[in-house]
Design an enzyme around this catalytic site. Structure first.
Site, PDB file in Angstrom:
ATOM      1  N   THR A   1       0.457  -1.182   0.161  1.00 12.59           N
ATOM      2  CA  THR A   1      -0.123  -0.016   0.028  1.00 12.59           C
ATOM      3  C   THR A   1       0.810   0.974   0.241  1.00 12.59           C
ATOM      4  OG1 THR A   1       0.026  -0.067   3.104  1.00 12.59           O
ATOM      5  CG2 THR A   1      -2.129  -0.826   1.362  1.00 12.59           C
TER       6      THR A   1
ATOM      7  N   GLU B   1       0.522  -5.824  11.594  1.00 16.83           N
ATOM      8  CA  GLU B   1       1.089  -6.580  11.813  1.00 16.83           C
ATOM      9  C   GLU B   1       2.375  -6.053  12.571  1.00 16.83           C
ATOM     10  OE1 GLU B   1       1.680 -10.430  12.070  1.00 16.83           O
ATOM     11  OE2 GLU B   1       3.800  -9.265  12.603  1.00 16.83           O
TER      12      GLU B   1
ATOM     13  N   LYS C   1      -2.224   0.257  14.879  1.00 18.11           N
ATOM     14  CA  LYS C   1      -1.046   0.250  13.829  1.00 18.11           C
ATOM     15  C   LYS C   1      -0.247   1.459  12.850  1.00 18.11           C
ATOM     16  CE  LYS C   1       2.011  -1.654  10.905  1.00 18.11           C
ATOM     17  NZ  LYS C   1       2.753  -2.667  10.830  1.00 18.11           N
TER      18      LYS C   1
ATOM     19  N   VAL D   1      21.030   8.922  11.482  1.00 17.27           N
ATOM     20  CA  VAL D   1      20.996   9.109  10.042  1.00 17.27           C
ATOM     21  C   VAL D   1      20.105  10.002   9.392  1.00 17.27           C
ATOM     22  CG1 VAL D   1      21.653   7.616   8.107  1.00 17.27           C
ATOM     23  CG2 VAL D   1      22.156  10.118   7.639  1.00 17.27           C
TER      24      VAL D   1
ATOM     25  N   GLY E   1      14.482   4.718   8.157  1.00 15.52           N
ATOM     26  CA  GLY E   1      13.996   4.620   7.217  1.00 15.52           C
ATOM     27  C   GLY E   1      13.100   3.431   6.926  1.00 15.52           C
TER      28      GLY E   1
ATOM     29  N   CYS F   1       6.925   1.831   6.202  1.00 17.24           N
ATOM     30  CA  CYS F   1       6.048   2.092   6.984  1.00 17.24           C
ATOM     31  C   CYS F   1       6.074   3.460   7.863  1.00 17.24           C
ATOM     32  CB  CYS F   1       6.346   0.612   8.185  1.00 17.24           C
ATOM     33  SG  CYS F   1       5.718  -0.039   7.780  1.00 17.24           S
TER      34      CYS F   1
HETATM   35  C1  UDX Z   1       8.544  -0.498  11.912  1.00 15.44           C
HETATM   36  C2  UDX Z   1       7.466  -1.283  13.181  1.00 15.44           C
HETATM   37  O1  UDX Z   1       8.968  -0.736  14.398  1.00 15.44           O
HETATM   38  C3  UDX Z   1       7.194  -1.933  12.943  1.00 15.44           C
HETATM   39  O2  UDX Z   1       6.112  -2.533  14.507  1.00 15.44           O
HETATM   40  C4  UDX Z   1       5.830  -1.936  12.283  1.00 15.44           C
HETATM   41  O3  UDX Z   1       5.083  -3.099  11.789  1.00 15.44           O
HETATM   42  C5  UDX Z   1       6.311  -1.905  10.734  1.00 15.44           C
HETATM   43  O4  UDX Z   1       7.315   0.113  10.755  1.00 15.44           O
HETATM   44  P1  UDX Z   1      10.645  -1.161  10.085  1.00 15.44           P
HETATM   45  O5  UDX Z   1      10.811  -0.035   9.779  1.00 15.44           O
HETATM   46  O6  UDX Z   1      10.630  -3.150  10.319  1.00 15.44           O
HETATM   47  O7  UDX Z   1       9.536  -1.689  11.328  1.00 15.44           O
HETATM   48  O8  UDX Z   1      12.424  -1.018  11.797  1.00 15.44           O
HETATM   49  P2  UDX Z   1      11.919  -0.414  12.860  1.00 15.44           P
HETATM   50  O9  UDX Z   1      12.902  -1.452  13.798  1.00 15.44           O
HETATM   51  O10 UDX Z   1      10.980   0.202  13.543  1.00 15.44           O
HETATM   52  O11 UDX Z   1      13.262   0.539  12.229  1.00 15.44           O
HETATM   53  C6  UDX Z   1      12.861   2.043  11.454  1.00 15.44           C
HETATM   54  C7  UDX Z   1      13.948   2.559  11.220  1.00 15.44           C
HETATM   55  O12 UDX Z   1      14.035   3.223  11.813  1.00 15.44           O
HETATM   56  C8  UDX Z   1      15.134   2.763  10.686  1.00 15.44           C
HETATM   57  O13 UDX Z   1      15.194   3.340   9.544  1.00 15.44           O
HETATM   58  C9  UDX Z   1      16.272   2.128  11.612  1.00 15.44           C
HETATM   59  O14 UDX Z   1      17.537   2.618  11.089  1.00 15.44           O
HETATM   60  C10 UDX Z   1      15.844   3.707  12.375  1.00 15.44           C
HETATM   61  N1  UDX Z   1      15.769   3.550  14.109  1.00 15.44           N
HETATM   62  C11 UDX Z   1      14.789   2.728  14.867  1.00 15.44           C
HETATM   63  C12 UDX Z   1      16.580   4.765  14.243  1.00 15.44           C
HETATM   64  O15 UDX Z   1      17.704   5.691  13.497  1.00 15.44           O
HETATM   65  N2  UDX Z   1      17.002   5.234  15.991  1.00 15.44           N
HETATM   66  C13 UDX Z   1      16.429   3.791  16.743  1.00 15.44           C
HETATM   67  O16 UDX Z   1      16.395   4.532  17.219  1.00 15.44           O
HETATM   68  C14 UDX Z   1      15.276   2.563  15.737  1.00 15.44           C
END
Ligand code: UDX
Ligand code: ADP
Length: 459
Positions: free
Chosen positions: A93, A162, A217, A267, A270, A273
């Site tokens: 989506t 999810e 969500k 940085v 990303g 989501c």
């Molecule tokens: C996220 C949500 O955590 C998850 O519950 C949902 O289902 C989908 O979106 P995801 O995008 O896979 O999951 O990874 P996540 O670990 O949340 O990290 C997202 C981004 O934030 C990454 O780029 C990560 O590097 C960044 N991040 C995360 C940080 O820069 N600092 C942090 O402390 C945590």
């Protein structure tokens, strides 16, 4: 309602791992994951489990256990819909790239296509489960399409968002903090609860109405992203005041009301989501004229954009205000470690910024292919595909990537970067040898002892 056959439409980062674990934990339920992308299905069915279309630690072991037993991958969408008692919709989506809501609203065309296909094929009652992240009240649209175009059978819609994070998907699925199921029909809800109860304690399975589930969500992702933007905003302040953002994060995180997770300055966040879901939240708020709410959440994205730009500008400024013709090595391209997913990765935007300044970039990422790197850059449309290939080189050896380079930028927190022979890298690099650590994973003291000029976010 007894569930003996489940179909999942969409064999991507959500559908693939999620249904693999559901199959592993429910050997008596036959699970078929279907996708219109034949190459993707072929890869899921491939002999070599190291070539699955998705890289996730622990995934290949789960697939090895369940595939061929009660887990199947297929392109025959109609057959799988026809046979199933329960259908998960797990298609993408993306944010709309055209028309009303362009750049903000979620594009629901793939969801609608699925609904129409389910309606036209189904000859028995089905429970339809929304797994993809969707705007609030999508279930209503789904129900309307199913009821108005179907063959007179009953459809029960459930929302079951999810929460897995990529890179830790299997452990998140095996041991989730909670499972959320929203719906109206108690029997349909109970049928899905039973599937999860095979391995998750009942008290961790929450049931709500449809709209609360859909909204939760978006809100969960908005809150998580907000924490990252909050600490990133403080990282900039730390850089000018002499505070260290890790020390600040540690100090505030020990307050149990704040908590220690998601306070790692970077940085920029990303992934598929965070940005999409916040934009969606902003769009929904605006569509109800809640401009203060929309502005509030929009700031989380603006801060994230600022962080990526600031990192690129720091590199340019430090390299004597010009990167024209200079080589900059990117360690990491994925949006986080332990995944080959690059959607919305900060690396793409930092690269774009530096390429506008005519830098030449060499990329090394342990799991991302050259093809994907070019696809990501081409999709920005900033410059021609030929120029992207002229200015960017992707290599599969980190030492080769760093040879004769002016500066190294760490964009992803892959563990292997910490274990490199940094002395050897230093010897082969141009001088002064700059390292820009966008993830704060390297050790300042030892790099400085080797003679690197080391810059890290928030120090
Ligand atoms: C996220 C949500 O955590 C998850 O519950 C949902 O289902 C989908 O979106 P995801 O995008 O896979 O999951 O990874 P996540 O670990 O949340 O990290 C997202 C981004 O934030 C990454 O780029 C990560 O590097 C960044 N991040 C995360 C940080 O820069 N600092 C942090 O402390 C945590
Ligand atoms: P996510 O991260 O949400 O899982 P992906 O893009 O990784 O997103 O996966 C979504 C999958 O859904 C893609 O492989 C795509 O081919 C598939 N898909 C999209 N629309 C349909 C459809 N109508 N029928 C079957 N599969 C679809």
């Amino acid at each position: 309602m007894i569930i003996s056959k489940i179909t999942c439409i969409g064999a991507g980062y959500v559908g693939g791992p999620t249904m693999s674990v559901v199959a592993q934990q429910n050997p008596d339920i036959q699970i078929t994951i279907v996708d219109v992308n034949a190459a993707r299905i072929a890869a899921w069915n491939g002999e070599d489990l190291d070539q699955l279309p998705i890289y996730e630690p622990g995934l290949k072991e789960v697939v090895a256990e369940a595939r061929g037993r009660n887990l199947f991958f297929s392109t025959d969408v109609d057959k799988a819909i026809d046979e199933a008692d329960m259908i998960f919709i797990s298609v993408n989506t993306p944010t709309k790239t055209y028309g009303k809501g362009k750049g903000q609203a979620a594009d629901l065309k793939f969801i609608e296509l699925c609904a129409r296909q389910i309606a036209s094929v189904a000859k028995t009652d089905k429970i339809v489960v929304e797994k993809s992240t969707l705007p609030v009240r999508t279930a209503e649209a789904l129900k309307s399409i199913l009821d108005n175009t179907g063959n007179g059978v009953n459809f029960h819609i459930l929302s079951n968002p999810e929460f897995l994070a990529e890179g830790t998907a299997i452990q998140d699925l095996q041991n989730p903090d909670r499972v959320l199921i929203g719906g109206e029909n108690p029997e349909a809800i109970e049928a899905l609860v039973k599937v999860y109860e095979a391995w998750i304690p009942r008290e961790r399975i929450i049931t709500t109405n449809l709209w609360s589930s859909e909204l939760s969500k978006l809100v969960a992702n908005a809150f998580l992203a907000q924490r990252v933007s909050s600490i990133n905003s403080i990282s900039e302040l730390c850089e000018v005041t002499g505070a260290d953002v890790n020390e600040v994060a540690h100090a505030i995180g020990m307050d149990s009301r704040i908590g220690s997770k998601f306070l790692k300055a970077s940085v920029g966040f990303g992934g598929s989501c965070f940005q999409k879901d916040i934009l969606n939240l902003v769009y929904i708020a605006r569509s109800y004229n809640l401009h203060a709410v929309a502005d509030y959440w929009e700031q989380v994205i603006l801060m994230n954009d600022h962080q990526k730009q600031r990192f690129a500008e720091k590199i340019i400024q430090t390299l004597y205000n010009t990167v024209n013709g200079k080589q900059i090595t990117f360690l990491g391209w994925a949006f986080k470690k332990d995944t080959n997913d690059t959607r919305e990765s900060a690396a793409i935007y930092v690269a774009d910024y530096l390429l506008n300044e005519e830098a030449s970039i060499v990329v090394y990422d342990p799991k991302v292919s050259a093809e994907q790197v070019y696809k990501d850059l081409d999709s920005l449309g900033t410059r021609s595909p030929e120029d992207n290939r002229r200015l960017v080189t992707v290599v599969n050896n980190p030492y080769a990537a760093c040879r004769e380079t002016h500066a190294i930028a760490v964009l992803t927190e892959w563990d292997e970067f910490k274990g490199y022979d940094w002395q050897k890298i230093k010897e082969d690099m141009k001088r002064p040898s700059f390292v820009f650590d966008g993830r704060k994973i390297l050790d300042r003291q030892s790099l400085e002892a080797l003679g690197f000029k080391y810059y890290a976010i928030g120090e």
